[in-house]
Design an enzyme around this catalytic site. Sequence first.
Site, short mmCIF file in Angstrom:
data_model
loop_
_atom_site.label_atom_id
_atom_site.label_comp_id
_atom_site.label_asym_id
_atom_site.label_seq_id
_atom_site.Cartn_x
_atom_site.Cartn_y
_atom_site.Cartn_z
N HIS A 155 13.75 39.19 46.21
CA HIS A 155 13.36 40.41 45.52
C HIS A 155 11.87 40.70 45.69
O HIS A 155 11.22 41.26 44.81
CB HIS A 155 13.73 40.34 44.03
CG HIS A 155 15.18 40.06 43.79
ND1 HIS A 155 16.16 41.04 43.92
CD2 HIS A 155 15.82 38.91 43.47
CE1 HIS A 155 17.34 40.49 43.66
NE2 HIS A 155 17.17 39.22 43.39
N SER A 278 -5.53 54.40 63.85
CA SER A 278 -5.85 55.61 63.10
C SER A 278 -7.09 56.25 63.70
O SER A 278 -8.06 55.55 64.03
CB SER A 278 -6.11 55.28 61.62
OG SER A 278 -6.65 56.40 60.93
#
Length: 453
Positions: A155, A278
Site C-alpha cells: 500500500h 524540462s
Amino acid sequence: MTALPPDSGLYGHLWSTPELRALFDDAGRTQGWLDVLAALAAAQASRGLVPVEAAESIAAHADVSLLDLDLVAAGTRATGHSTLGLIRSLREVLPADAAAWVYYGATVQDVTDTWTALVMRAVLDVVERDVLRCRTATVRLAAEHRDTVMCGRTHGQPGLPVTFGFKAAVWADELDRHLERLAQARPRLLVAQLGGALGTMEFWDGEGLALLEAFAAHLGLGVPVTPWLTARDRVAEFTTLLALVTGTLAKIGNEIFELQRPEIGEVSEPFTPGQVGSITMPHKRNPELAEHLDTLARVVRADAGIALEGLVALHERDGRGWKAEWLVLPESSLLTGAALDVAARLLEGLQVHADRMRSNLDAQLGYPMSEPVMRRVSERVGKHRAHDVVYAAAIAGQQRGVDLRTALVDAGILRDGLLTEAELDAALDPLQALGVAGAVVDRVVASHHGAVA
C-alpha cells in the site's frame, strides 16, 4: 504529413516500431492481401477450380510494386467496397486469361480475415521475441541482486525487507506466463478464413472443405472447424493478449517510476547525454521510459475493450465490430511493439543503487522488522497476544521518534521475559527476515536457463 502519432516522422518512435509499421502501412497491408489472393488461386488450381496457368500468373503479379496505390485508393473510394479497388487494379496488370480468375468465389472477409491471421502470426513472433528479451533482462537483474536487501512496501508504505532480486524474479515469472499464453494461443488464432458469401462455401460446389485445407496449407495456417465471419473471439483474444503483456510492462514501469523518485532513489533508468527532462527546470531527469509504458498500456487496454465488443455480432455477417478491428488491431500491435522496445531498453540499462536501498531500509529505524519480532514473541504468548504487544510498542515508539528496539525495550519486552536480548537482536536483523526470497530467485533463474537451453 500524418494525423496519427504511430505514422509520424517526428513522434513515430514513441508509438510504433519500423518492423511492425511495415506490416500495417498501405504497402504492407496491400502486399499481405495480394499474398492471400495468390494463395487462394494456387489452392483453387490444386483442386481444379481455376487453370494452373492463371494461378501462376496471379502469383507472379501479386506484387504491390506493380500497382499504383493511388489508383487502388481511388477505386476503393469510387466503389465503396473494401477490396474491389485492389481487385480491379490487380486485374489490370494481369493477362486477360488470368484476370477472370482473381478472387474466384471469395468474399472480402476471406481476404481480410486471412490476412488478419497472417499479421497476427507476424506480430506474435515479434511479441514473443521481445517478451523473451524482457524476461532475460529481469532474470539477470534477479540473479545479480538475489541478496540486495531493500524495503518491501505494501500500500505504498514500508513493510518487511525483501530483495531487489525477489522483485525482479516476480516480474520475470509474470513475463514467462505471457510466453505460455502466446504459445497456447497460436493454434486457436492462426487459422485461415474461407467461406464465400455466408461461410457455407456454396460457390465451390462440394470442393469447399478440401479447398479450405489447401488454402490454409499454402499459407501455413490452421484450418478452422467453422468459418469465423461473425465469430470474432480470435481477434478479441489476440488484442487481450497484447493488453496483458503491456499491462505487465506498465506495472514494471510504474514500479521503476516510483523507485527512481529522488526521495527514494533506489534505481535509475538509462540516461543519454543530451537528454532533456524540462526546458524550464534544467536539473530534471524525467522517467521518460518508465512513464511511457503506462501510457501505451492504457491505450492497448482500451483497444482490447473495443475488440471484445466485436464478440456481439449479428447473423452471418456484421460489419460493425469487424470494421472496428481495422482500427484496434493495427494500433494495439504497434503500441505493444513500442512498449516492448521501451521496456527492454529500460530493463537492460536499469541502474540499481543497492546502497540507497539499504540506507532507505535502515532509515525506517527497524520498524519493518515488527513481524519477525511478533513471530518470536508468539512462540511464548501466542500470535494474537504477540501482535497486541508489538503493535502497542511500535505505535508508541513511532510517536516518540525512537527506533523499534528502543520502543520494545521500553515497553518491557526483555523485562517481561518475552524475548532474550539475543533473540531480539536476531529478530531485528533484516538479513534474517528474507524468508524464501533467495530460493524464489533461484527457481526463476533455473527455469529460465532450462527454457533457453
